[in-house]
Enzyme design. Structure first.
Site, PDB file in Angstrom:
ATOM      1  N   SER A 198       0.837  -1.203   0.000  1.00 53.80           N
ATOM      2  CA  SER A 198       0.000   0.000   0.000  1.00 53.80           C
ATOM      3  C   SER A 198       0.879   1.262   0.000  1.00 53.80           C
ATOM      4  O   SER A 198       1.626   1.462  -0.958  1.00 53.80           O
ATOM      5  CB  SER A 198      -0.948  -0.074   1.201  1.00 53.80           C
ATOM      6  OG  SER A 198      -1.895   0.935   1.156  1.00 53.80           O
ATOM      7  N   ASP A 238     -10.350  -3.573  -5.101  1.00 57.05           N
ATOM      8  CA  ASP A 238      -9.690  -2.635  -4.177  1.00 57.05           C
ATOM      9  C   ASP A 238     -10.444  -1.304  -4.202  1.00 57.05           C
ATOM     10  O   ASP A 238     -10.516  -0.646  -5.237  1.00 57.05           O
ATOM     11  CB  ASP A 238      -8.229  -2.438  -4.642  1.00 57.05           C
ATOM     12  CG  ASP A 238      -7.388  -1.698  -3.609  1.00 57.05           C
ATOM     13  OD1 ASP A 238      -7.946  -0.846  -2.899  1.00 57.05           O
ATOM     14  OD2 ASP A 238      -6.183  -1.974  -3.530  1.00 57.05           O
ATOM     15  N   HIS A 295      -8.258  -4.446  -0.851  1.00 57.86           N
ATOM     16  CA  HIS A 295      -6.970  -3.821  -0.547  1.00 57.86           C
ATOM     17  C   HIS A 295      -6.112  -4.710   0.371  1.00 57.86           C
ATOM     18  O   HIS A 295      -4.894  -4.616   0.360  1.00 57.86           O
ATOM     19  CB  HIS A 295      -7.212  -2.454   0.102  1.00 57.86           C
ATOM     20  CG  HIS A 295      -6.025  -1.548   0.061  1.00 57.86           C
ATOM     21  ND1 HIS A 295      -5.523  -1.032  -1.116  1.00 57.86           N
ATOM     22  CD2 HIS A 295      -5.228  -1.068   1.051  1.00 57.86           C
ATOM     23  CE1 HIS A 295      -4.466  -0.264  -0.840  1.00 57.86           C
ATOM     24  NE2 HIS A 295      -4.271  -0.283   0.467  1.00 57.86           N
TER      25      HIS A 295
HETATM   26  C1  MLT Z   1      -1.378   5.936  -0.097  1.00 60.95           C
HETATM   27  O1  MLT Z   1      -1.709   6.895   0.558  1.00 60.95           O
HETATM   28  O2  MLT Z   1      -0.209   5.628  -0.343  1.00 60.95           O
HETATM   29  C2  MLT Z   1      -2.479   5.094  -0.626  1.00 60.95           C
HETATM   30  O3  MLT Z   1      -3.686   5.762  -0.525  1.00 60.95           O
HETATM   31  C3  MLT Z   1      -2.537   3.795   0.061  1.00 60.95           C
HETATM   32  C4  MLT Z   1      -2.755   3.942   1.522  1.00 60.95           C
HETATM   33  O4  MLT Z   1      -1.814   4.190   2.246  1.00 60.95           O
HETATM   34  O5  MLT Z   1      -3.890   3.788   1.985  1.00 60.95           O
END
Ligand code: MLT
Length: 205
Positions: A105, A155, A186
């Site tokens: 992520s 996701d 996700h």
């Molecule tokens: C981010 O902020 O890098 C993406 O939205 C993924 C997350 O951290 O939720």
């Protein structure tokens, strides 16, 4: 732990022929989060696991965002360079080859930004639930670097076409990209783990 520019955990290799891993946690994680995953997917690799320096409502991250999926790109650039500098520092301190990033992520997004801005910092990357981190990234040379990108078809944070665009961008810079889209969201699934084990076994030999 040696004092370096990021709070981090380091585990030395027990199988020095395997590539070191740079473990990059998701939002709200820390340097402990991905150690078990790293040990599982690439047994015996050295593990270098920094904690993101940004705090969002007390949750560590690797760069600032304006909203979910909307990034402060100036900060993305600054933080990707800062993290690449840390990797260079840690390589010298611990005597490591260039690591393969394993990011989830937010951690996968900063790894993708490093590939675009500081390709020398990484030997390759496994990106779990990543999206395009910069709208106009410079074209870099990623020849010889393997990238595994694993996305979730359901996701809610990352539209499928965005992950596809990231795969295309990295491949057009010369990376050997494998993009897998799983019927999931996700969060990580057992299939992510199986894909990682297989991919790391292939690149580790
Ligand atoms: C981010 O902020 O890098 C993406 O939205 C993924 C997350 O951290 O939720």
């Amino acid at each position: 732990m040696t004092e370096l520019s990021f709070i981090h955990r380091f585990e030395p290799a027990t199988a020095p022929e395997r590539p070191p891993l740079l473990l990059l946690h998701g939002t709200g994680g820390d340097e402990n989060d991905l150690l078990a995953l790293g040990r599982m997917v690439s047994p015996g690799s050295a593990l270098l696991s920094p904690r993101g320096k940004i705090l969002e409502n007390g949750m560590p991250r690797f760069f600032r965002r304006l909203a979910e999926g909307v990034f402060d790109e100036e900060d993305v650039r600054f933080r990707a360079n800062e993290l690449a500098d840390f990797v260079a520092e840690a390589r010298a301190a611990y005597g490591l080859a260039a690591p393969v990033a394993l990011g989830f992520s937010n951690g996968a997004n900063i790894a993708a930004a490093m590939l675009m801005l500081r390709p020398e910092a990484l030997a390759g990357a496994a990106l779990l639930r990543a999206m395009v981190p910069l709208q106009d990234a410079p074209q870099t040379d990623l020849a010889g670097k393997g990238v595994l990108l694993v996305s979730g078809a359901m996701d809610p944070i990352i539209p499928e076409d965005n992950a596809g665009r990231l795969a295309t961008l990295l491949a057009s810079s010369g990376a050997q990209v494998r993009h897998e889209v799983l019927p999931t969201g996700h969060g990580l699934s057992q299939t992510d783990l199986q894909l990682l084990v297989k991919w790391f076994a292939e690149i580790g030999t």
